[in-house]
Structures are given as C-alpha cells and as structure tokens.
Design a protein around this motif. Structure first.
Motif, PDB file in Angstrom:
ATOM      1  N   GLY A 500       0.867  -1.251  -0.171  1.00 39.76           N
ATOM      2  CA  GLY A 500       0.026  -0.003  -0.002  1.00 39.76           C
ATOM      3  C   GLY A 500       0.957   1.288  -0.052  1.00 39.76           C
ATOM      4  N   ALA A 501       2.232   1.254  -0.109  1.00 38.10           N
ATOM      5  CA  ALA A 501       3.064   2.461   0.145  1.00 38.10           C
ATOM      6  C   ALA A 501       3.005   3.171  -1.418  1.00 38.10           C
ATOM      7  CB  ALA A 501       4.557   1.749   0.439  1.00 38.10           C
ATOM      8  N   GLU A 502       3.169   4.266  -1.149  1.00 39.10           N
ATOM      9  CA  GLU A 502       2.833   5.292  -2.525  1.00 39.10           C
ATOM     10  C   GLU A 502       3.999   4.771  -3.623  1.00 39.10           C
ATOM     11  OE1 GLU A 502       1.478   8.148  -5.054  1.00 39.10           O
ATOM     12  OE2 GLU A 502       0.678   7.524  -3.015  1.00 39.10           O
ATOM     13  N   GLY A 503       3.585   4.394  -4.610  1.00 41.17           N
ATOM     14  CA  GLY A 503       4.511   4.043  -5.814  1.00 41.17           C
ATOM     15  C   GLY A 503       5.187   2.561  -5.656  1.00 41.17           C
ATOM     16  N   GLY A 504       4.919   1.866  -4.628  1.00 43.22           N
ATOM     17  CA  GLY A 504       5.590   0.726  -4.296  1.00 43.22           C
ATOM     18  C   GLY A 504       6.449   0.559  -3.215  1.00 43.22           C
ATOM     19  N   ALA A 505       6.709  -0.569  -2.825  1.00 41.05           N
ATOM     20  CA  ALA A 505       7.436  -0.822  -1.397  1.00 41.05           C
ATOM     21  C   ALA A 505       8.741  -0.274  -1.495  1.00 41.05           C
ATOM     22  CB  ALA A 505       7.330  -2.228  -1.232  1.00 41.05           C
ATOM     23  N   LEU A 506       9.564  -0.300  -2.583  1.00 47.78           N
ATOM     24  CA  LEU A 506      11.038   0.019  -2.747  1.00 47.78           C
ATOM     25  C   LEU A 506      11.137   1.327  -3.381  1.00 47.78           C
ATOM     26  CD1 LEU A 506      12.475  -3.343  -3.139  1.00 47.78           C
ATOM     27  CD2 LEU A 506      12.931  -2.108  -1.224  1.00 47.78           C
ATOM     28  N   ALA A 507      10.188   2.067  -4.109  1.00 44.86           N
ATOM     29  CA  ALA A 507       9.896   3.343  -4.371  1.00 44.86           C
ATOM     30  C   ALA A 507      10.461   4.572  -3.491  1.00 44.86           C
ATOM     31  CB  ALA A 507       8.680   3.517  -5.076  1.00 44.86           C
ATOM     32  N   PHE A 508      10.330   4.429  -2.242  1.00 40.32           N
ATOM     33  CA  PHE A 508      10.754   5.298  -1.335  1.00 40.32           C
ATOM     34  C   PHE A 508      11.474   4.528  -0.206  1.00 40.32           C
ATOM     35  CE2 PHE A 508       9.976   7.883   2.598  1.00 40.32           C
ATOM     36  CZ  PHE A 508      10.509   8.997   2.125  1.00 40.32           C
ATOM     37  N   PHE A 509      12.547   4.989   0.670  1.00 41.70           N
ATOM     38  CA  PHE A 509      13.206   4.642   1.780  1.00 41.70           C
ATOM     39  C   PHE A 509      13.562   5.675   2.512  1.00 41.70           C
ATOM     40  CE2 PHE A 509      16.441   4.728  -1.162  1.00 41.70           C
ATOM     41  CZ  PHE A 509      17.643   4.732  -0.256  1.00 41.70           C
ATOM     42  N   THR A 510      13.821   5.448   3.802  1.00 38.93           N
ATOM     43  CA  THR A 510      14.677   6.228   4.487  1.00 38.93           C
ATOM     44  C   THR A 510      15.862   5.427   5.076  1.00 38.93           C
ATOM     45  OG1 THR A 510      13.852   5.728   6.787  1.00 38.93           O
ATOM     46  CG2 THR A 510      12.547   7.176   5.677  1.00 38.93           C
ATOM     47  N   TYR A 511      16.719   6.554   5.448  1.00 34.55           N
ATOM     48  CA  TYR A 511      18.318   5.973   5.776  1.00 34.55           C
ATOM     49  C   TYR A 511      18.238   5.017   7.068  1.00 34.55           C
ATOM     50  CZ  TYR A 511      22.968   6.246   4.575  1.00 34.55           C
ATOM     51  OH  TYR A 511      24.210   5.994   3.711  1.00 34.55           O
ATOM     52  N   ALA A 512      16.852   5.111   7.897  1.00 35.36           N
ATOM     53  CA  ALA A 512      17.047   4.381   9.186  1.00 35.36           C
ATOM     54  C   ALA A 512      16.613   2.980   8.455  1.00 35.36           C
ATOM     55  CB  ALA A 512      16.180   4.979   9.886  1.00 35.36           C
ATOM     56  N   GLU A 513      15.839   3.071   7.507  1.00 38.46           N
ATOM     57  CA  GLU A 513      15.301   1.649   6.982  1.00 38.46           C
ATOM     58  C   GLU A 513      16.228   0.854   6.224  1.00 38.46           C
ATOM     59  OE1 GLU A 513      11.791  -0.023   3.985  1.00 38.46           O
ATOM     60  OE2 GLU A 513      12.384   2.113   3.849  1.00 38.46           O
ATOM     61  N   LEU A 514      17.301   1.626   5.849  1.00 38.81           N
ATOM     62  CA  LEU A 514      18.518   0.923   4.934  1.00 38.81           C
ATOM     63  C   LEU A 514      19.262   0.553   6.046  1.00 38.81           C
ATOM     64  CD1 LEU A 514      20.367   0.587   2.460  1.00 38.81           C
ATOM     65  CD2 LEU A 514      21.193   2.861   2.875  1.00 38.81           C
ATOM     66  N   THR A 515      19.454   1.134   6.838  1.00 40.75           N
ATOM     67  CA  THR A 515      20.585   0.547   8.152  1.00 40.75           C
ATOM     68  C   THR A 515      19.849  -0.783   8.735  1.00 40.75           C
ATOM     69  OG1 THR A 515      21.287   3.042   8.717  1.00 40.75           O
ATOM     70  CG2 THR A 515      21.264   0.974  10.526  1.00 40.75           C
ATOM     71  N   ILE A 516      18.521  -0.785   8.797  1.00 42.28           N
ATOM     72  CA  ILE A 516      17.790  -1.878   9.225  1.00 42.28           C
ATOM     73  C   ILE A 516      18.164  -3.016   8.679  1.00 42.28           C
ATOM     74  CG2 ILE A 516      15.698  -3.051   9.788  1.00 42.28           C
ATOM     75  CD1 ILE A 516      14.679  -0.297  10.714  1.00 42.28           C
ATOM     76  N   TRP A 517      17.976  -2.975   7.042  1.00 37.47           N
ATOM     77  CA  TRP A 517      18.197  -3.822   6.093  1.00 37.47           C
ATOM     78  C   TRP A 517      19.781  -4.448   6.150  1.00 37.47           C
ATOM     79  CZ3 TRP A 517      16.471  -0.775   1.226  1.00 37.47           C
ATOM     80  CH2 TRP A 517      15.046  -0.477   1.231  1.00 37.47           C
ATOM     81  N   LEU A 518      20.556  -3.574   6.430  1.00 35.40           N
ATOM     82  CA  LEU A 518      22.070  -4.048   6.445  1.00 35.40           C
ATOM     83  C   LEU A 518      22.323  -4.769   7.628  1.00 35.40           C
ATOM     84  CD1 LEU A 518      23.681  -0.619   5.079  1.00 35.40           C
ATOM     85  CD2 LEU A 518      23.448  -2.980   4.013  1.00 35.40           C
ATOM     86  N   VAL A 519      21.822  -4.361   8.754  1.00 37.42           N
ATOM     87  CA  VAL A 519      21.769  -5.212  10.184  1.00 37.42           C
ATOM     88  C   VAL A 519      21.198  -6.532   9.970  1.00 37.42           C
ATOM     89  CG1 VAL A 519      21.258  -5.065  12.662  1.00 37.42           C
ATOM     90  CG2 VAL A 519      22.187  -2.947  11.697  1.00 37.42           C
ATOM     91  N   THR A 520      20.060  -6.664   9.533  1.00 37.54           N
ATOM     92  CA  THR A 520      19.248  -7.632   9.520  1.00 37.54           C
ATOM     93  C   THR A 520      19.999  -8.641   8.479  1.00 37.54           C
ATOM     94  OG1 THR A 520      17.450  -6.954   7.812  1.00 37.54           O
ATOM     95  CG2 THR A 520      16.953  -6.836  10.190  1.00 37.54           C
ATOM     96  N   PHE A 521      20.658  -8.215   7.459  1.00 36.07           N
ATOM     97  CA  PHE A 521      21.281  -9.060   6.563  1.00 36.07           C
ATOM     98  C   PHE A 521      22.172 -10.041   7.319  1.00 36.07           C
ATOM     99  CE2 PHE A 521      25.537  -9.416   4.388  1.00 36.07           C
ATOM    100  CZ  PHE A 521      25.129  -9.988   3.212  1.00 36.07           C
ATOM    101  N   HIS A 522      22.882  -9.239   8.352  1.00 34.19           N
ATOM    102  CA  HIS A 522      23.695 -10.480   9.190  1.00 34.19           C
ATOM    103  C   HIS A 522      23.120 -11.155  10.318  1.00 34.19           C
ATOM    104  CE1 HIS A 522      26.546  -7.042   7.873  1.00 34.19           C
ATOM    105  NE2 HIS A 522      27.315  -7.903   7.919  1.00 34.19           N
ATOM    106  N   LEU A 523      22.004 -10.549  11.208  1.00 29.42           N
ATOM    107  CA  LEU A 523      21.351 -11.206  12.070  1.00 29.42           C
ATOM    108  C   LEU A 523      20.619 -12.521  11.577  1.00 29.42           C
ATOM    109  CD1 LEU A 523      19.827  -8.313  14.151  1.00 29.42           C
ATOM    110  CD2 LEU A 523      22.298  -9.667  14.490  1.00 29.42           C
ATOM    111  N   PHE A 524      19.944 -12.184  10.657  1.00 28.33           N
ATOM    112  CA  PHE A 524      19.244 -13.357   9.875  1.00 28.33           C
ATOM    113  C   PHE A 524      19.978 -14.669   9.356  1.00 28.33           C
ATOM    114  CE2 PHE A 524      15.236 -10.660   8.878  1.00 28.33           C
ATOM    115  CZ  PHE A 524      14.937 -10.824  10.285  1.00 28.33           C
ATOM    116  N   ARG A 525      21.504 -14.327   9.173  1.00 27.83           N
ATOM    117  CA  ARG A 525      22.157 -15.319   8.826  1.00 27.83           C
ATOM    118  C   ARG A 525      23.534 -15.362   9.636  1.00 27.83           C
ATOM    119  NH1 ARG A 525      22.570 -17.020   3.171  1.00 27.83           N
ATOM    120  NH2 ARG A 525      24.543 -17.955   3.842  1.00 27.83           N
ATOM    121  N   PRO A 526      23.569 -16.083  10.993  1.00 26.31           N
ATOM    122  CA  PRO A 526      24.383 -15.870  11.798  1.00 26.31           C
ATOM    123  C   PRO A 526      25.866 -16.113  11.269  1.00 26.31           C
ATOM    124  CG  PRO A 526      22.803 -16.928  12.841  1.00 26.31           C
ATOM    125  CD  PRO A 526      22.410 -16.917  11.413  1.00 26.31           C
TER     126      PRO A 526
END
Length: 544
Positions: A500-526
C-alpha cells in the motif's frame, strides 16, 4: 494584525539564528578534528601499493567514474580486489559524474556530515559546492591508484556472462564471470553498475521542437530570433554570460524540484551581482509541489531516522512542525496534493522559501503546455491552491527574457546487459532488487545508487562502501552467498511489509530503513556475523 502564532514563529527564527550560527562554527571545527583524528586513523582504508596488488582475490568491473563509481573502486582495491573503471565520457566530464556537469553554484543541499561517500573525504565546509566535491573525488581517484585503471571515452555496450564451462575446473565454479564489451581476454568476478539516476537532460515534449530549431547558442547572452527569449536547461546555466540577467525584465524557471530550486538560486545570485536598479521579476512554474526541509543536520537526521520508509499515522507531526516553523510566512508553498513528507524525495533548502516569503520569487501552480504563437512566452494554465478542476484553470501567456527548463534528467538505461531478463526478470527489476541494489538473479551484479527513486537520506554516504564490501564478502566466502529464492523472498517480504506504500514498497525509503536492512542481513544469517565489522566499517581485509 499580528497573531500569537506570528510572534511565536518570529521568536523561533530569532532564537534559532542566535544560537545556530555560532553553534555551526563550533561544530565545523569539531567536525574537522573528528575527520583528522578519528575517521582517518581508524576508518580510512589503506592506500594500495604503488606497484600493484601481488595476489588479488578477484577483479571487479566498475561502470561509471562518478562519485559512487570512484568510491566503490577505491573500496575494492583497498581490500585486495583489482578493478577496472569504464566511463563513457572524457576525463573532464566523466570523472565526478553529475558533479562535473552541474553549474559552479551547485552544491550540497544537505550537511556534508551526511555526505561521506568515502572515509578519505575531508570536508572543509558543511555545505561544499561542486568544485570542492569534485576535488575530493579526484583526490580519492589518485590516492587509490585508479588513474591507470580507468578507461575514459569507453561506453559500455555489452555485459554478458562468460561460458560456465570455462571455469568448471576452477576452485569456485558455481558463480558467474563477466565479459565487458566483448573483450574475452579479461573476465570479471563482479560488476558494479554506478550509472546513477540522472542521465541526459530531460525536456518536456512541447519544448523539444523549439530547442531543435534554435541555431544560435543561448550562451551568447543575447536575445536571438527576433527578440525571443533565451531557452536553456538548468544544467547549462553556466554557459550564459555573467551579466546576462542585467537588462532582463522577467525570468521564468519551469520546474519545482531540486533543479528548479537550484535554478532560482543561480538567478538570484546573478541578479545580486548585476546590481541592477530594477531587477527582473522571477517566476517559478510548478506542476507539482515538493516538500522542503531545512538545512539543519539535526532535523534532517531525525527525519531520516523514521524506520518505516513510508507515510505513517504519526507522520503528520513532522509535517506540522515543518508547516509551522519552516514554512512560516510562505504557507502557500506547502504541498496541496495530499502527499505526505514520506512519499517523495524532499528538497533540502532554506533560501528558496525566503525568496518566496519576501516576494523576490513568485510561485505559480499549474501546467505549462507550450510556447506562445509568437514564441515570446509560455502558455501556462494557472491554478489556485487546491484547485484541481482543470475547467477552472486560467490559461495565459507568460512572456519572459530567459526561460530555464529545470525539468530534470532521464533515468539511465541498463540495456547493455545482453540477456537482461536473466539479470532483471519481470517483477524484480529496479528498484525491486535484493537489498535494493543486488540483482535477485545474480548477486555478483551490484547496482549501487542506480536503482533509487525517492528517499530521505543521501546517495553519497557510507552505504557505498558497505554495499561494495557485501559483494566482496560474497566473492570471498561461498557460504555467505544468498540463493536466488532467498533474494526474491527478501523483496517479497519488503513488499508485504510495505504493501500500500505510495509508488511501491521500494520506491521510497529512509536511511534508517536502509540501516535496518544491512543489520538484519547479518542477524538472519549468523554465519555472516564474522564479516560484520568488515562490511560495516571495513576492518579485517586489506590490499597485499
């Protein structure tokens, strides 16, 4: 009549200026010290040996010698990977990318604290202009021995996978190698595409025919073709003579985005330099409204810390804050289309609102539809704020001496991939990529800063190195590599979370969201945790 609200706003502006200006000086001194004594010693990747890498771990093809391309290549070679940069333009226009092709007055709209595209960058000012930015890019390019590794005037026309059977007996046969421009003498282990999101200047259809018919250069500073206006794209304003605005009566800037705001700043600076007794009238013709946030590193950082990457129920608090304190005296500039702050890339600027507030620039909403029959102005369908019924729009001709087309840039294509469906299949093309930057079909293709559409953050920051090091990690550790289905699953999960996000899920992001992606990249794969400090800050792997 002065209201309580006016008093509060004026008081806020006075207090803000009273403490913010001296605090800025103090912070600039601290920032210089931090760069010299903390960032350089602990986070700057070491320079590679002058005589080359003795035993590189692989070779990376970098497409584009702009800010992102130079930074990515510098990170790769600092961590013992050979690189080759392919740049379609000459050194003068290619090295530095968009920053080598903008006006001299163009500069950062955000604080340089949020524009650390490489740890070796040394900013002297909080808001550096194009000259200082390109100088830093050239410095990194030279210090990391990238001069001999850059092919200028070399457009990439073909990127294809090398035949897999050539590597069946290698120690790592189950990954792609790449051939650039049909040169089978060199195989690349990864491809970093750094073509950005701004390509050639974009022109509205109604302007193309007129521009093509112009035979004389607009940069001669004279009205050509029987006193018709000068028409120029905002990226070419430096081609005009310094005193071009001196005897003008009206200047029109078409476009209300970042290019339009920079165009207004260029016009205002030249009006000030001309010292004319009767300065020209300045108009901005806006098809759509953009949110404008202040050049305040604290406020900008707080806004970018919104972790959801979309408009949320409490987003009205930030919007209300901006309306009350930032837009005061120019409330008509607040977007009237219902779109919130977290639905598009905002403009970071203070002076433009002040130009409108003081009447130095008039802001007109509506739709420019073409040039008048006599070619002396623009046919413009003006609307009042909140009026969307086109039948009630007022069509008029706005004559001008100078028309600046601040209509942005075309998005660069990636059609140089020969089998593009095998790299960007349907439903998983830009911006719907793994971690928003990797091909879901092949992790060895990285699209740093080439897939973004809208964001609150910055493209020129520390994530450039992080993404490059993720690619290098995949090449060094087969156990850390994601499967195709997992990369597509990541995209699908983000789509579901941000449905339901305007323009699509990845059409807009914040820097905090980007940081979450990079942290979970490690946490979900120990199993990737051993690479955490290498990916996040670059520690542990160096050039040999």
């Amino acid at each position: 009549m002065t209201t309580v609200k006016d008093v509060l706003r004026s008081s806020f502006e006075f207090v803000n200026n009273l403490w913010w200006i001296p605090l800025t000086w103090i912070l600039d001194v601290i920032y210089v010290a931090v760069q010299k004594w903390i960032i350089f010693p602990f986070f700057q990747p070491p320079f590679p040996p002058r005589d080359g890498l003795s035993k590189p771990y692989g070779k990376i093809a970098v497409i584009g010698a702009g800010l992102t391309g130079v930074s990515s290549a510098a990170h790769c070679i600092a961590h013992n990977f050979e690189v080759q940069i392919f740049e379609k333009n000459s050194r003068a226009r290619g090295l530095g990318g968009i920053w080598s092709n903008v006006n001299k007055t163009s500069g950062l709209q955000i604080n340089s604290v949020m524009y650390r595209f490489h740890p070796a960058v040394f900013w002297k000012r909080s808001l550096p202009q194009a000259e200082e930015i390109t100088a830093e890019i050239r410095k990194i390019w030279k210090n990391y021995n990238l001069e001999s590794r850059t092919n200028f005037n070399t457009p990439v026309t073909s990127v294809k996978r090398a035949p897999a059977e050539l590597f069946k007996d290698s120690s790592d046969p189950n990954r792609s190698r790449w051939i650039i421009n049909g040169d089978e003498s060199t195989y690349y282990d990864g491809v970093i595409v750094n073509i950005g999101t701004c390509g050639q200047p974009s022109y509205p259809p109604w302007a193309k025919e007129v521009l093509e018919s112009r035979s004389s250069s607009p940069g001669d500073g004279k009205h050509t073709q029987q006193n018709k206006p000068i028409i120029i794209h905002s990226s070419d304003l430096d081609d005009l003579n310094e005193d071009v605005v001196k005897d003008m009566k009206r200047i029109v800037v078409v476009g209300s985005g970042a290019s339009g705001v920079e165009g207004i700043e260029w016009v205002m600076e030249h009006i000030s330099q001309s010292k004319s007794d009767s300065p020209p009238e300045v108009l901005m013709l806006a098809r759509t409204d953009k949110w404008i946030i202040p050049r305040n590193v604290f406020i900008d950082t707080l806004i970018s810390l919104q972790p959801f990457g979309r408009e949320m129920p409490l987003s009205f608090l930030w919007e209300g804050f901006l309306k009350f304190f930032h837009y005061f005296g120019a409330e008509d500039l607040v977007p009237d289309d219902g779109k919130g702050l977290f639905q598009g890339t905002p403009i970071v600027n203070d002076t433009f609102i002040d130009h409108v507030r003081t009447g130095r620039c008039k802001y007109l909403r509506g739709n420019p539809v073409g040039f008048s029959d006599d070619g002396k102005g623009i046919v413009f369908q003006e609307r009042e704020r909140g009026q969307f019924d086109k039948k009630k729009w007022d069509e008029k001709v706005i004559e001008a001496d100078l028309i600046v087309l601040a209509t942005g840039f075309k998005k660069p294509d990636v059609d140089f991939f020969e089998d593009i469906e095998s790299v960007f299949p349907e439903d998983y093309s830009r911006p719907d990529l793994y971690l928003q930057n990797f091909s879901t079909e092949d992790w060895s293709v990285l699209m740093t800063n080439a897939s973004y559409m809208n964001a609150i953050g910055t493209v020129g920051h520390i994530h450039i190195g992080m993404y490059a090091r993720i690619l290098l990690t995949f090449l060094m550790d087969s156990g850390a590599r994601p499967a195709k289905k997992d990369m597509k699953l990541w995209v699908d999960v983000i789509r579901w979370i941000k449905r339901g996000a305007e323009g699509g899920a990845l059409a807009f992001f914040t820097y905090a969201e980007l940081t979450i992606w990079l942290v979970t990249f490690h946490l979900f794969r120990p199993d990737r945790l051993k690479w955490f400090f290498f990916i996040m800050v670059g520690w542990g792997v160096h050039a040999k």
